[in-house]
Design an enzyme around this catalytic site. Sequence first.
Site, PDB file in Angstrom:
ATOM      1  CE  LYS A  22     -58.139 -69.425  62.084  1.00  0.00           C
ATOM      2  NZ  LYS A  22     -59.613 -69.242  62.140  1.00  0.00           N
ATOM      3  CG  ASN A  23     -59.636 -66.143  64.154  1.00  0.00           C
ATOM      4  OD1 ASN A  23     -59.718 -66.656  63.034  1.00  0.00           O
ATOM      5  ND2 ASN A  23     -59.902 -66.802  65.268  1.00  0.00           N
ATOM      6  CB  CYS A 116     -69.136 -75.655  61.691  1.00  0.00           C
ATOM      7  SG  CYS A 116     -68.613 -74.850  63.189  1.00  0.00           S
ATOM      8  NE  ARG A 121     -68.620 -70.924  64.902  1.00  0.00           N
ATOM      9  CZ  ARG A 121     -67.419 -70.884  64.357  1.00  0.00           C
ATOM     10  NH1 ARG A 121     -66.921 -71.962  63.790  1.00  0.00           N
ATOM     11  NH2 ARG A 121     -66.714 -69.776  64.352  1.00  0.00           N
ATOM     12  CG  ASP A 304     -60.348 -69.920  69.055  1.00  0.00           C
ATOM     13  OD1 ASP A 304     -61.333 -70.671  68.981  1.00  0.00           O
ATOM     14  OD2 ASP A 304     -60.258 -68.852  68.418  1.00  0.00           O
ATOM     15  NE  ARG A 396     -60.642 -73.862  58.283  1.00  0.00           N
ATOM     16  CZ  ARG A 396     -61.935 -73.768  58.470  1.00  0.00           C
ATOM     17  NH1 ARG A 396     -62.644 -74.847  58.707  1.00  0.00           N
ATOM     18  NH2 ARG A 396     -62.534 -72.600  58.424  1.00  0.00           N
TER      19      ARG A 396
HETATM   20  N1  EPU Z   1     -73.619 -66.330  68.344  1.00  0.00           N
HETATM   21  C1  EPU Z   1     -74.980 -66.167  68.273  1.00  0.00           C
HETATM   22  N2  EPU Z   1     -75.488 -65.345  67.299  1.00  0.00           N
HETATM   23  C2  EPU Z   1     -74.700 -64.681  66.415  1.00  0.00           C
HETATM   24  C3  EPU Z   1     -73.296 -64.849  66.496  1.00  0.00           C
HETATM   25  C4  EPU Z   1     -72.786 -65.672  67.482  1.00  0.00           C
HETATM   26  O1  EPU Z   1     -75.721 -66.746  69.068  1.00  0.00           O
HETATM   27  O2  EPU Z   1     -75.236 -63.978  65.562  1.00  0.00           O
HETATM   28  C5  EPU Z   1     -73.037 -67.216  69.385  1.00  0.00           C
HETATM   29  C6  EPU Z   1     -72.274 -68.400  68.789  1.00  0.00           C
HETATM   30  O3  EPU Z   1     -73.111 -69.460  68.446  1.00  0.00           O
HETATM   31  C7  EPU Z   1     -71.324 -68.732  69.916  1.00  0.00           C
HETATM   32  C8  EPU Z   1     -71.030 -67.353  70.531  1.00  0.00           C
HETATM   33  O4  EPU Z   1     -72.058 -66.508  70.075  1.00  0.00           O
HETATM   34  O5  EPU Z   1     -71.953 -69.545  70.862  1.00  0.00           O
HETATM   35  C9  EPU Z   1     -69.691 -66.751  70.161  1.00  0.00           C
HETATM   36  O6  EPU Z   1     -69.490 -66.854  68.759  1.00  0.00           O
HETATM   37  P1  EPU Z   1     -68.724 -65.752  67.916  1.00  0.00           P
HETATM   38  O7  EPU Z   1     -69.690 -65.085  66.998  1.00  0.00           O
HETATM   39  O8  EPU Z   1     -67.927 -64.884  68.828  1.00  0.00           O
HETATM   40  O9  EPU Z   1     -67.745 -66.649  67.066  1.00  0.00           O
HETATM   41  P2  EPU Z   1     -67.240 -66.301  65.605  1.00  0.00           P
HETATM   42  O10 EPU Z   1     -67.153 -64.835  65.466  1.00  0.00           O
HETATM   43  O11 EPU Z   1     -68.015 -67.082  64.613  1.00  0.00           O
HETATM   44  C10 EPU Z   1     -64.688 -66.171  66.176  1.00  0.00           C
HETATM   45  C11 EPU Z   1     -63.445 -66.871  65.723  1.00  0.00           C
HETATM   46  C12 EPU Z   1     -63.443 -68.282  66.278  1.00  0.00           C
HETATM   47  C13 EPU Z   1     -63.515 -68.213  67.805  1.00  0.00           C
HETATM   48  C14 EPU Z   1     -64.743 -67.413  68.241  1.00  0.00           C
HETATM   49  C15 EPU Z   1     -64.837 -67.187  69.738  1.00  0.00           C
HETATM   50  C16 EPU Z   1     -62.970 -65.764  63.626  1.00  0.00           C
HETATM   51  C17 EPU Z   1     -62.900 -65.836  62.152  1.00  0.00           C
HETATM   52  N3  EPU Z   1     -63.395 -66.865  64.258  1.00  0.00           N
HETATM   53  O12 EPU Z   1     -65.789 -66.912  65.649  1.00  0.00           O
HETATM   54  O13 EPU Z   1     -62.221 -68.884  65.877  1.00  0.00           O
HETATM   55  O14 EPU Z   1     -63.582 -69.498  68.358  1.00  0.00           O
HETATM   56  O15 EPU Z   1     -64.725 -66.116  67.598  1.00  0.00           O
HETATM   57  O16 EPU Z   1     -63.710 -66.536  70.214  1.00  0.00           O
HETATM   58  O17 EPU Z   1     -62.625 -64.755  64.217  1.00  0.00           O
HETATM   59  C18 EPU Z   1     -60.749 -70.665  65.434  1.00  0.00           C
HETATM   60  O18 EPU Z   1     -59.903 -69.831  65.070  1.00  0.00           O
HETATM   61  O19 EPU Z   1     -60.463 -71.882  65.621  1.00  0.00           O
HETATM   62  C19 EPU Z   1     -62.123 -70.240  65.650  1.00  0.00           C
HETATM   63  C20 EPU Z   1     -63.155 -71.094  65.647  1.00  0.00           C
END
Ligand code: EPU
Length: 416
Positions: A22-23, A116, A121, A304, A396
Amino acid sequence: MQKLSIQGGVPLTGAIRVAGAKNAALPILAASLLVPEPVHITNVPRLNDVRTMVKLLGLMGVKTEAGEHDVRLDAASIGEPFAPYELVKTMRASILALGPLTARFGEARVSLPGGCAIGERPVDLHIKGLTAMGAEITIEQGNIHAKAGRLKGARIFMDTVTVTGTENLMMAATLADGETILENAAREPEVVDLARCLVAMGARISGHGTDVIRVQGVERLHGVTHSVMPDRIEAGTFLAAAAATRGAVTLEEAPVDALDAVIEKLREAGAAIAVGERTLRITMKGRPRAVSVRTAPHPGFPTDMQAQFIALNCVAEGAAHVTETIFENRFMHVQELRRLGAHIEVEGNTAIIHGVDRLAGAAVMATDLRASASLVIAGLVAEGETVIDRIYHLDRGYERIEERLGALGARIKRLD
Ligand code: EPU
């Protein structure tokens, strides 16, 4: 609302094929916005989030044709470069349209994702990175509005490792003028799969899989056929379920190189795991031992998989500490697992689990995707019937879960 009924107590046995990730699929679908030619993505999992991304791209004017496990996209021209709140609120990964739209069309409006179930996030690093590349970004009526001429290469340091942030900026940089250097970049396998797809489109990227990614911008990218990598979190969830039920399961088409931290911890729990070229075979004889884990960006233990390991520890011998360092509110499954008889205390960002001899079925509620996966694992172990409510969360990220676990001997059915 659909529910899942599980009669627990059956060890999982047999073979199961791992679905596409998915990701990885979500950013790769968004990458079609960068290209004025047809793109064909295969090994795409059939999931609600994938359908949402295809719908979002369609709304923007991308021609889309979704097959059972593939999607054809053609973004030769688009209408409105806009990701509306209705879709963004159901799927935060809609933010992945921001980088490609800004890079190719010089304009994007993406609704600002809210907090969320698992945490606040923010997306500040996505915005800072695009700003460093010359985009002008404002927040208007709840939308991120980006405007730019051709983006310019920049050196960008991200002070937190962010997966979709790295993906957004890497996509944007492919069409920028000059070199972009992304420092403290995410090393997740899904980032690498996206980079491979972009390279096949003609992008000049190096360093993906390390924490410094270099992108040399090009004038345009071209069409591609790309097969999405297998889902390491789905694979890890099946492994944890096999271990918790003391089963013996073979995973086919497994992402064997992307699961080191999870395999290591399952071995510590007492599982025997044989790693083939594209298969993983897990055998768990006897009761699992408690294993402590601490989540971290890749190659650390994935957030995850945190909920699934709490479920495994619920029935293990001994006590374990599970510490969540990525998201601030990712223990919603704990109170539901307690309903099944688990002994868990939460102190700050650590859950302390004291393994019990048996769990007993009960009615529980899924709160987010991975929380629901942990309830499935606990339900597979618990004596009697567990009924999981709100399984749209599960849909999802896990394709036809009841059929596939059913094929491994689980007594599981969907209730309307
Ligand atoms: N963060 C910031 N600022 C930003 C972006 C992120 O502070 O601009 C923080 C977030 O709040 C969090 C940390 O950085 O504390 C890591 O977040 P990240 O941005 O890596 O998460 P994401 O990209 O929104 C993806 C996956 C998630 C997975 C996380 C961590 C996708 C679509 N989603 O989310 O997947 O948990 O990376 O590995 O790739 C899931 O599949 O269940 C899921 C939630």
